[in-house]
Design an enzyme around this catalytic site. Structure first.
Site, short mmCIF file in Angstrom:
data_model
loop_
_atom_site.label_atom_id
_atom_site.label_comp_id
_atom_site.label_asym_id
_atom_site.label_seq_id
_atom_site.Cartn_x
_atom_site.Cartn_y
_atom_site.Cartn_z
N LYS A 52 0.84 -1.20 0.00
CA LYS A 52 0.00 0.00 0.00
C LYS A 52 0.88 1.26 0.00
CE LYS A 52 -3.81 -2.45 2.16
NZ LYS A 52 -4.50 -2.86 3.39
N GLN A 96 -4.31 -1.37 9.65
CA GLN A 96 -4.24 -2.74 9.11
C GLN A 96 -4.78 -3.73 10.14
OE1 GLN A 96 -3.28 -3.44 5.89
NE2 GLN A 96 -3.97 -5.51 6.31
N ASP A 119 -10.89 3.12 4.29
CA ASP A 119 -11.29 1.71 4.18
C ASP A 119 -12.81 1.59 4.09
OD1 ASP A 119 -9.22 -0.10 3.95
OD2 ASP A 119 -8.71 0.00 6.09
#
Ligand SMILES: NC(=O)c1ccc[n+]([C@@H]2O[C@H](COP(=O)([O-])OP(=O)(O)OC[C@H]3O[C@@H](n4cnc5c(N)ncnc54)[C@H](OP(=O)(O)O)[C@@H]3O)[C@@H](O)[C@H]2O)c1
Length: 304
Positions: A52, A96, A119
């Protein structure tokens, strides 16, 4: 022959467009920024976060990697998120998952400012998505829609059947399909006679987390199959059940002792009109959509 929907090519196209947008924002003195929070030393999480951060660098997005120790407390993480919420150069906050058990994951995700929730996991964004308001949608379901649209597959008026109702894949995928005028059925582990429902699907989305679960008898010939599943097979007998005679996979299995399979049986793909392979399908879109969401968040926060 079914058409293979190439996630690698579509992801590259989206990243190219994001890079162009980043350049246009730079003219206005804006550089979108993503904070990636990686707790502890989980090997898989490290690989995901690294790719990412690398994608940010490729596209001209500012990124900051924050690595709290594995014994961090919920309070410390909440303080970190509050700091990131307040910083102007940060447009997106990525935490994460999974987090260590001592950290209250829900409290933490709820603490992320909805405007920086790239997200798309915050309940406010879930609500905005449902209400059809501008929202940061979860990356994987957003990727599903991009694959369909960019492959010229009609969604409007089609019967889309989504197997799986998780908050991060199944439910938002169903909502996005609905907003694109599909007729949507959502199935789950308590659904009765699942094959009779999946056989009605013009678009079948599998987000179950079970290797090769969707078998040929569950597919309407000519349907589009979107396989979101990512499952690792290490057992020889299971490998043979799905991939006996597949020379390429045989070599991969011999080399690594494992292969990746989606939620759809390879034989079921043969009946479809088009399908996303695993790997090389939906999975490739997730990071591209994270990048797109970061730029979107940067623009939305500034009213652009
Ligand atoms: N980047 C990517 O491409 C990406 C991102 C996220 C996830 N994934 C993959 O997508 C898959 C799904 O992920 P997830 O997070 O949504 O999983 P999840 O939270 O475990 O949800 C699985 C869903 O499948 C349903 N299900 C389980 N067994 C079933 C059965 N026998 N019949 C019908 N439905 C059944 C469950 O129903 P109940 O609700 O009734 O339990 C649940 O709704 C996984 O393989 C995951 O690795 C890929």
């Amino acid at each position: 022959m079914p058409r293979v929907l190439d996630g690698v090519a579509i992801a590259a196209e989206i990243k190219q467009e994001v890079a162009e947008e980043v350049k246009l924002l730079a003219v206005k003195g804006i550089r979108p920024g993503l904070a990636a929070v990686l707790v502890g030393n989980d090997a898989a999480s490290e690989i995901y976060v690294k790719s990412k951060v690398q994608s940010c660098a490729e596209l001209g997005i500012f990124s900051e990697l924050i690595t709290p120790p594995g014994n961090v407390t919920t309070e410390e993480m909440l303080a970190l998120v509050a700091d990131l919420n307040a910083r102007d150069e940060i447009d997106g906050i990525l935490i994460q998952l999974p987090l260590p058990t001592q950290v209250d994951t829900k409290a933490l995700l709820d603490a992320v400012s909805p405007d920086k929730d790239v997200d798309g996991f915050h309940p406010v964004n879930a609500g905005r998505l449902q209400a059809g308001r501008p929202a940061l949608a979860p990356c994987t379901p957003a990727g599903v829609i991009e694959i369909l649209k960019r492959s010229g597959i009609a969604i409007s008026g089609q019967h889309a059947v989504v197997v799986g109702r998780s908050d991060i894949v199944g439910k938002p995928a169903a909502m996005l399909l609905l907003h694109n005028d599909a007729t949507v059925t959502i199935c789950h582990s308590k659904t009765r006679d699942l094959p009779s429902i999946t056989r009605q699907a013009d678009i079948l989305v599998a987000a179950i987390g079970r290797p090769g679960f969707i078998t040929p008898d569950m597919v309407k010939p000519g349907a589009t199959i979107i396989d979101v599943g990512i499952n690792r097979i290490t057992d020889r007998a299971e490998f043979d059940r799905f991939f006996a005679g597949d020379v390429k996979r045989e070599a991969a299995f011999a080399k690594r002792g494992s292969v990746i399979i989606g939620d759809v049986h390879p034989k079921a793909f043969e009946l479809s009109g088009a399908y996303t392979p695993v790997p090389g399908g939906v999975g490739k879109l997730t990071i591209a959509m994270l990048m797109a969401n970061t730029v979107r968040a940067a623009k939305m926060r500034r009213g652009i």
